[in-house]
Structures are given as C-alpha cells and as structure tokens.
Design a protein around this motif. Structure first.
Motif, PDB file in Angstrom:
ATOM      1  N   GLY A   1       4.120   4.985  13.260  1.00  0.00           N
ATOM      2  CA  GLY A   1       3.682   6.355  13.081  1.00  0.00           C
ATOM      3  C   GLY A   1       2.213   6.462  12.735  1.00  0.00           C
ATOM      4  N   PRO A   2       1.725   7.690  12.568  1.00  0.00           N
ATOM      5  CA  PRO A   2       0.291   7.932  12.333  1.00  0.00           C
ATOM      6  C   PRO A   2      -0.242   7.252  11.086  1.00  0.00           C
ATOM      7  CG  PRO A   2       1.435   9.982  12.877  1.00  0.00           C
ATOM      8  CD  PRO A   2       2.488   8.947  12.660  1.00  0.00           C
ATOM      9  N   LEU A   3       0.541   7.218  10.013  1.00  0.00           N
ATOM     10  CA  LEU A   3       0.060   6.625   8.772  1.00  0.00           C
ATOM     11  C   LEU A   3      -0.154   5.129   8.930  1.00  0.00           C
ATOM     12  CD1 LEU A   3      -0.740   7.034   5.875  1.00  0.00           C
ATOM     13  CD2 LEU A   3       1.668   6.921   5.221  1.00  0.00           C
ATOM     14  N   ALA A   4       0.786   4.441   9.539  1.00  0.00           N
ATOM     15  CA  ALA A   4       0.633   3.000   9.757  1.00  0.00           C
ATOM     16  C   ALA A   4      -0.532   2.703  10.683  1.00  0.00           C
ATOM     17  CB  ALA A   4       1.923   2.414  10.334  1.00  0.00           C
ATOM     18  N   ASP A   5      -0.820   3.609  11.604  1.00  0.00           N
ATOM     19  CA  ASP A   5      -1.932   3.393  12.534  1.00  0.00           C
ATOM     20  C   ASP A   5      -3.280   3.364  11.819  1.00  0.00           C
ATOM     21  OD1 ASP A   5      -0.156   3.303  14.620  1.00  0.00           O
ATOM     22  OD2 ASP A   5      -0.475   5.390  15.232  1.00  0.00           O
ATOM     23  N   GLU A   6      -3.356   3.971  10.638  1.00  0.00           N
ATOM     24  CA  GLU A   6      -4.615   3.989   9.902  1.00  0.00           C
ATOM     25  C   GLU A   6      -4.897   2.677   9.169  1.00  0.00           C
ATOM     26  OE1 GLU A   6      -6.617   6.302  10.348  1.00  0.00           O
ATOM     27  OE2 GLU A   6      -5.331   7.861  11.199  1.00  0.00           O
ATOM     28  N   VAL A   7      -3.900   1.845   9.027  1.00  0.00           N
ATOM     29  CA  VAL A   7      -4.077   0.581   8.309  1.00  0.00           C
ATOM     30  C   VAL A   7      -4.901  -0.377   9.162  1.00  0.00           C
ATOM     31  CG1 VAL A   7      -2.872  -1.391   7.273  1.00  0.00           C
ATOM     32  CG2 VAL A   7      -1.905   0.913   7.094  1.00  0.00           C
ATOM     33  N   ALA A   8      -5.811  -1.098   8.536  1.00  0.00           N
ATOM     34  CA  ALA A   8      -6.646  -2.057   9.266  1.00  0.00           C
ATOM     35  C   ALA A   8      -5.770  -3.071  10.003  1.00  0.00           C
ATOM     36  CB  ALA A   8      -7.566  -2.780   8.280  1.00  0.00           C
ATOM     37  N   PRO A   9      -6.144  -3.457  11.220  1.00  0.00           N
ATOM     38  CA  PRO A   9      -5.310  -4.366  12.015  1.00  0.00           C
ATOM     39  C   PRO A   9      -4.949  -5.656  11.300  1.00  0.00           C
ATOM     40  CG  PRO A   9      -7.045  -3.427  13.374  1.00  0.00           C
ATOM     41  CD  PRO A   9      -7.329  -2.993  11.980  1.00  0.00           C
ATOM     42  N   VAL A  10      -5.855  -6.186  10.481  1.00  0.00           N
ATOM     43  CA  VAL A  10      -5.602  -7.468   9.830  1.00  0.00           C
ATOM     44  C   VAL A  10      -4.434  -7.391   8.855  1.00  0.00           C
ATOM     45  CG1 VAL A  10      -7.215  -7.098   7.907  1.00  0.00           C
ATOM     46  CG2 VAL A  10      -6.753  -9.426   8.714  1.00  0.00           C
ATOM     47  N   TRP A  11      -4.109  -6.168   8.371  1.00  0.00           N
ATOM     48  CA  TRP A  11      -3.018  -6.013   7.396  1.00  0.00           C
ATOM     49  C   TRP A  11      -1.756  -5.406   7.996  1.00  0.00           C
ATOM     50  CZ3 TRP A  11      -4.806  -9.165   4.243  1.00  0.00           C
ATOM     51  CH2 TRP A  11      -6.113  -9.120   3.747  1.00  0.00           C
ATOM     52  N   GLN A  12      -1.740  -5.166   9.298  1.00  0.00           N
ATOM     53  CA  GLN A  12      -0.590  -4.501   9.901  1.00  0.00           C
ATOM     54  C   GLN A  12       0.715  -5.282   9.718  1.00  0.00           C
ATOM     55  OE1 GLN A  12       0.049  -1.669  11.446  1.00  0.00           O
ATOM     56  NE2 GLN A  12      -1.966  -0.742  11.590  1.00  0.00           N
ATOM     57  N   GLN A  13       0.644  -6.595   9.778  1.00  0.00           N
ATOM     58  CA  GLN A  13       1.855  -7.425   9.688  1.00  0.00           C
ATOM     59  C   GLN A  13       1.974  -8.142   8.342  1.00  0.00           C
ATOM     60  OE1 GLN A  13       4.009  -7.281  12.118  1.00  0.00           O
ATOM     61  NE2 GLN A  13       2.718  -6.210  13.618  1.00  0.00           N
ATOM     62  N   THR A  14       1.204  -7.696   7.357  1.00  0.00           N
ATOM     63  CA  THR A  14       1.119  -8.410   6.085  1.00  0.00           C
ATOM     64  C   THR A  14       1.942  -7.714   5.010  1.00  0.00           C
ATOM     65  OG1 THR A  14      -1.123  -9.111   6.644  1.00  0.00           O
ATOM     66  CG2 THR A  14      -0.465  -9.317   4.356  1.00  0.00           C
ATOM     67  N   ALA A  15       2.768  -8.485   4.317  1.00  0.00           N
ATOM     68  CA  ALA A  15       3.535  -7.955   3.188  1.00  0.00           C
ATOM     69  C   ALA A  15       2.588  -7.625   2.043  1.00  0.00           C
ATOM     70  CB  ALA A  15       4.576  -8.973   2.740  1.00  0.00           C
ATOM     71  N   THR A  16       2.984  -6.680   1.198  1.00  0.00           N
ATOM     72  CA  THR A  16       2.122  -6.268   0.104  1.00  0.00           C
ATOM     73  C   THR A  16       2.168  -7.261  -1.060  1.00  0.00           C
ATOM     74  OG1 THR A  16       1.618  -4.515  -1.468  1.00  0.00           O
ATOM     75  CG2 THR A  16       3.926  -4.851  -0.952  1.00  0.00           C
ATOM     76  N   PRO A  17       1.033  -7.532  -1.710  1.00  0.00           N
ATOM     77  CA  PRO A  17       1.033  -8.371  -2.907  1.00  0.00           C
ATOM     78  C   PRO A  17       1.107  -7.565  -4.202  1.00  0.00           C
ATOM     79  CG  PRO A  17      -1.213  -8.061  -2.172  1.00  0.00           C
ATOM     80  CD  PRO A  17      -0.333  -7.263  -1.229  1.00  0.00           C
ATOM     81  N   TYR A  18       1.301  -6.241  -4.096  1.00  0.00           N
ATOM     82  CA  TYR A  18       1.246  -5.391  -5.281  1.00  0.00           C
ATOM     83  C   TYR A  18       2.609  -5.322  -5.964  1.00  0.00           C
ATOM     84  CZ  TYR A  18      -2.962  -4.090  -2.771  1.00  0.00           C
ATOM     85  OH  TYR A  18      -4.144  -4.127  -2.086  1.00  0.00           O
ATOM     86  N   GLY A  19       2.565  -5.084  -7.263  1.00  0.00           N
ATOM     87  CA  GLY A  19       3.777  -5.082  -8.057  1.00  0.00           C
ATOM     88  C   GLY A  19       4.542  -3.768  -7.982  1.00  0.00           C
ATOM     89  N   PRO A  20       5.733  -3.739  -8.593  1.00  0.00           N
ATOM     90  CA  PRO A  20       6.614  -2.567  -8.480  1.00  0.00           C
ATOM     91  C   PRO A  20       6.059  -1.309  -9.129  1.00  0.00           C
ATOM     92  CG  PRO A  20       7.497  -4.183 -10.043  1.00  0.00           C
ATOM     93  CD  PRO A  20       6.372  -4.849  -9.332  1.00  0.00           C
ATOM     94  N   VAL A  21       5.236  -1.441 -10.171  1.00  0.00           N
ATOM     95  CA  VAL A  21       4.689  -0.246 -10.818  1.00  0.00           C
ATOM     96  C   VAL A  21       3.799   0.519  -9.848  1.00  0.00           C
ATOM     97  CG1 VAL A  21       3.123   0.574 -12.617  1.00  0.00           C
ATOM     98  CG2 VAL A  21       4.883  -1.107 -13.170  1.00  0.00           C
ATOM     99  N   PHE A  22       2.930  -0.191  -9.155  1.00  0.00           N
ATOM    100  CA  PHE A  22       2.072   0.507  -8.200  1.00  0.00           C
ATOM    101  C   PHE A  22       2.891   1.069  -7.046  1.00  0.00           C
ATOM    102  CE2 PHE A  22      -0.524   0.594  -4.336  1.00  0.00           C
ATOM    103  CZ  PHE A  22      -1.406   1.598  -4.719  1.00  0.00           C
ATOM    104  N   LEU A  23       3.900   0.349  -6.607  1.00  0.00           N
ATOM    105  CA  LEU A  23       4.702   0.833  -5.488  1.00  0.00           C
ATOM    106  C   LEU A  23       5.468   2.101  -5.857  1.00  0.00           C
ATOM    107  CD1 LEU A  23       6.030  -2.512  -3.992  1.00  0.00           C
ATOM    108  CD2 LEU A  23       4.229  -1.030  -3.101  1.00  0.00           C
TER     109      LEU A  23
END
Length: 468
Positions: free
Chosen positions: A128-150
């Motif tokens: 969708g449109p929101l995912a399209d805004e993510v930089a290509p290098v991170w498109q297939q990358t899992a997040t390293p952020y913790g549950p509080v930020f999520l």
C-alpha cells in the motif's frame, strides 16, 4: 563573531534558521513520493540551498548563545527553554527532514495494527501507499525497535487511519514530547552532577542535532532519551523503582538505553559497600524484568525484538567498523582471498569487543559519576557499533552535557555536534556531487550574511568605544 550578541538576538537568528529549514524542506525534504521533485528542478535546488542556509544560521545562533551562557550574566533555565520552543516552532509543520525513518515508523505501526509480525517481516509485507514511502533498503527488514515504541506507533496508526500527513504530525508530536522530557531532566541531572544547568541545557537540548534530527527528523531516539533522562532523575531522588521502570521503558523503545540500569545501580549503592551494591542490583534487575514482561504482554508483540536486534545495517553505513570492514573486504578480494565475505562481520565483532572493553574500563577503572559514566558508555556504543547516524551522537551527548566535569569536554562535544549537523542531506538520500555543491553554496551564503551583519555592526561598536 564580533557583532553585539544577547539572548534576544540569538533567539531571532535561530528562529530565522529553522524557518529557512522548514521552507526549504517543502521542496528538498524527505517528501512523500507523490510530492517528490527531481533533484535538478529549480524548486528543489532552491530548497536545498535554503535548508543549508538555515542550518548554518542555526549553528551560528547556537554558538553565539553558548557565549551568552558562559558570559557574566547567563540566561535562566526558563529563558533557554523559551528559546528552544521558539526555535522548534517552525519545524512543527515542516515535512520530515534528513531521514525517511519516520515513514518506517508509521508502516511498522500499521503492521502491528494489522496483526503482522514486525519482527519477522519488513514493511513490504504491509503493502500500500504507506509501505511505498519506506526507503528501499528497509522494505524487507524486520524492525529492531522494542514493544513500547511499537505500541505508540500502533496507536498513532489507529488514530490517523493510515493518513500519511496526520501520521507524520503525530510522530513529530511524540518526538517533541521526548525533547520536552529531555529538557526537563537536563537541569536536574546537571545540579546533581555539580554542573551548570544552563550550560547543560544549551549543549544537550538546544543542540542543532536535537532540532535537526529529533524534531525535524522525528526520530524515536527522542522518546528513548526523554524516558531515560526522567528515569535517572527519579532514580537519584525518592522514586528509584519508578526510575527503573522508566529506564526499562526507554530500553523497550531502543535497546541502548538499557545501560541506564547500570547508572541506577551506581546511584543507589555508591559509597555504601558491597551489600548495598548487591541489594541495588537485585532490586533493579527484578523491577526491569517485571517491567519488560508486563510491557511486552500489553503490547502483544512477543519477544521477537530480542532476535531483531541483529537486524542488518545499511550496506553503505559509515560507522568505523563498517568502513574498516568494507575496506578490508575490498583488499582481500583484490588479493583473491576467499576470506573477503568475513571481513565485515569480523570488524563488527571487533567493534562489540571494543565496546565491552570500554564499558568495563569506564565503570570499573575510570569510575566517573554515574550519569557521566553512562554518557561515555552510550557514546562508545554509538561509535563502535555496526551503524552510525548523526543523531546517534545524542545518546551520549545528552548525558555528557548534564555531567561533563570540564569545559574542554563540552567544547569538543560542541565542535563535533556542529560538524555532524552538516553531514546529511535534507532528503535523507545519499549525496551526489551536485547536491553537495548546492549545500555548500547555501552554507556559504549564510556565512556571507553573517559576515555582512558583523561588518554593519562595526561602526556602531567603534562609536560606542570612542564615546566611552
């Protein structure tokens, strides 16, 4: 700079800087793809020149303000907080600047809202449109952020219903909350450490890196540092358990904040003997574990964030270990060695070993005050980690500002901040030669304006000196 300087002039100059930043960002920032302008277009060129014009004005205002803070009549903490609010105001409605990470945050929040495992999949899974805004290098990358930020990102996703402008504003407000917590904690930490609260606020909150990357870039490092700061304030006061909870929540935004638990143990046991150290360690560990379990259960994201800490970094990252790894790999390939693929992982491992050694040296041999030790430790993590971004410097800088024992340390940190503020393009994209030239032109134009202001003030100053 020799023209007359006072708090009001510094405030006005910095406001002009952030206003040019915001205006230039409208055509040269990290814009949504449908608003993106070709780099060579007139509007994009003017935007890039305008952004760097504003950056140099902001740095100049900050440097001049530092002279006022060190002067015979330094401003009050309240006056400096007003300056921070004035400087930040134009950036509130500006587009994202210097990074596209905020789009990743929004996409990850939408993934959590859609019950997609962000620790197993990248934003491309969302589509969708929101995912399209993510930089290509991170498109297939899992997040390293913790549950509080999520949880924060997921709540924003639900409130804004995937609307990008509303989501961007929401993330910036979260970042501003983090900066406000930082600014509230700094004077208190400085007083506890025997440092000047005004100087701490100038270096740690009014720093151009804070405005450029935490406010304009809306990075989640702001909420991490804000929680860490108020957690340390609580821990050194009457609420040590609350302090541990807040610092653990900060670590559940981004993992480096977990080092703050060492500072809590040191604050609560310093000078009280081994028994107090063991008791403080046990209580801190128990509260941190309990907080982690409860926060993860409330978030409902599971413990995948632990494995996700190994999320790969950008292949073009310019951390020292990555640079050495790429250089060593290139040399080995040139020599025909089969060891070339192992060069980068080996240097990253060496960086982890160097970080561990530095932490042991800081806490066991150097033994500065707990807050200063934590600042040095976070600086070591940022420098020797596998990834370096300009805003990572704020991890250690924030606490060094609060507790540095000497003016020379602050001067070196300030100089490094000014240099780092000039290292990233407003679009967040890799630089090319033409864009670098335009950025230099914008900065040079600002220097010309500042020099002309200095020259215009000379006759007035000389006249006053003759009259005196």
């Amino acid at each position: 700079m020799a023209f007359p300087v006072d708090l009001r002039r510094c405030q006005a100059l910095g406001l002009a800087g952030t206003a040019f930043l915001a205006l230039g960002g409208e055509t040269a920032g990290a814009l949504p793809t449908h608003d993106f302008l070709a780099p060579g277009s007139v509007r994009a060129v003017l935007g890039l020149v305008g952004v760097y014009f504003g950056v140099v004005l902001l740095i100049a205002a900050w440097v001049l303000l530092g002279g006022v803070v060190r002067g015979p009549e330094p401003p009050t903490v309240r006056s400096l907080l007003l300056v921070l609010a004035v400087w930040a105001a134009p950036l509130l409605l500006a587009p994202p600047l210097f990074s596209r990470d905020v789009y990743s945050y929004l996409a990850q929040g939408a993934m959590v809202d859609a019950h997609i495992d962000v620790y197993a999949y990248g934003p491309a899974r969302l589509g969708g449109p929101l995912a399209d805004e993510v930089a290509p290098v991170w498109q297939q990358t899992a997040t390293p952020y913790g549950p509080v930020f999520l949880v924060v990102a997921s709540v924003l996703s639900a409130l804004t219903r995937g609307q990008i402008p509303a989501g961007l504003l929401g993330m910036r407000l979260v970042a501003l909350l983090g900066v406000a917590l930082m600014a509230a904690a700094l004077p208190r930490l400085a007083r506890h450490s025997g440092a000047d609260p005004a100087a701490a606020l100038w270096l740690g909150a009014l720093n151009p890196l804070v405005l450029l990357h935490l406010v304009a870039g809306a990075h989640n490092d702001a909420i991490m540092l804000g929680l860490l700061g108020v957690g340390l304030v609580a821990a050194r006061g009457r609420w040590p358990v609350l302090g541990v909870v807040l610092i653990t929540l900060a670590a559940l935004v981004k993992a480096p904040a977990a080092l703050g638990l060492l500072a809590v143990v040191a604050l609560r046991s310093r000078g009280r003997g081994r028994r107090a150290l063991l008791r403080s360690t046990a209580v801190t560990t128990a509260v941190a574990v309990a907080t982690t379990v409860v926060a993860t259960a409330v978030a409902g994201t599971g413990y995948g964030w632990i494995a996700a800490l190994k999320t790969p970094v950008s292949p073009h990252n310019w951390s020292p270990t990555s640079l050495l790894g790429r250089g060593t790999g290139a040399l080995l390939r040139h020599l025909g060695s089969g060891l070339a693929p192992f060069a980068l992982p080996a240097w990253h491992a060496a960086g982890l070993v160097a970080t561990a050694a530095l932490l042991l040296f800081i806490w066991l041999r150097l033994r500065p005050g707990p807050v200063y030790a934590l600042g040095l430790s976070l600086a070591a993590v940022a420098v020797f980690g596998p990834a370096v971004r300009p805003w990572y410097a704020l991890w250690g800088l924030f606490l060094i500002a609060a507790a540095a024992p000497s003016g020379s340390v602050r001067a070196r940190v300030a100089a490094a901040s000014a240099v780092l503020a000039l290292t990233v393009l407003p679009s967040g994209a890799p630089a090319d030669g033409e864009q670098v030239i335009l950025a230099v032109c914008g900065g040079a134009l600002a220097l010309v304006v500042l020099w002309q202001a200095h020259q215009a003030a000379r006759p007035q100053r000389l006249g006053r000196e003759r009259t005196a």
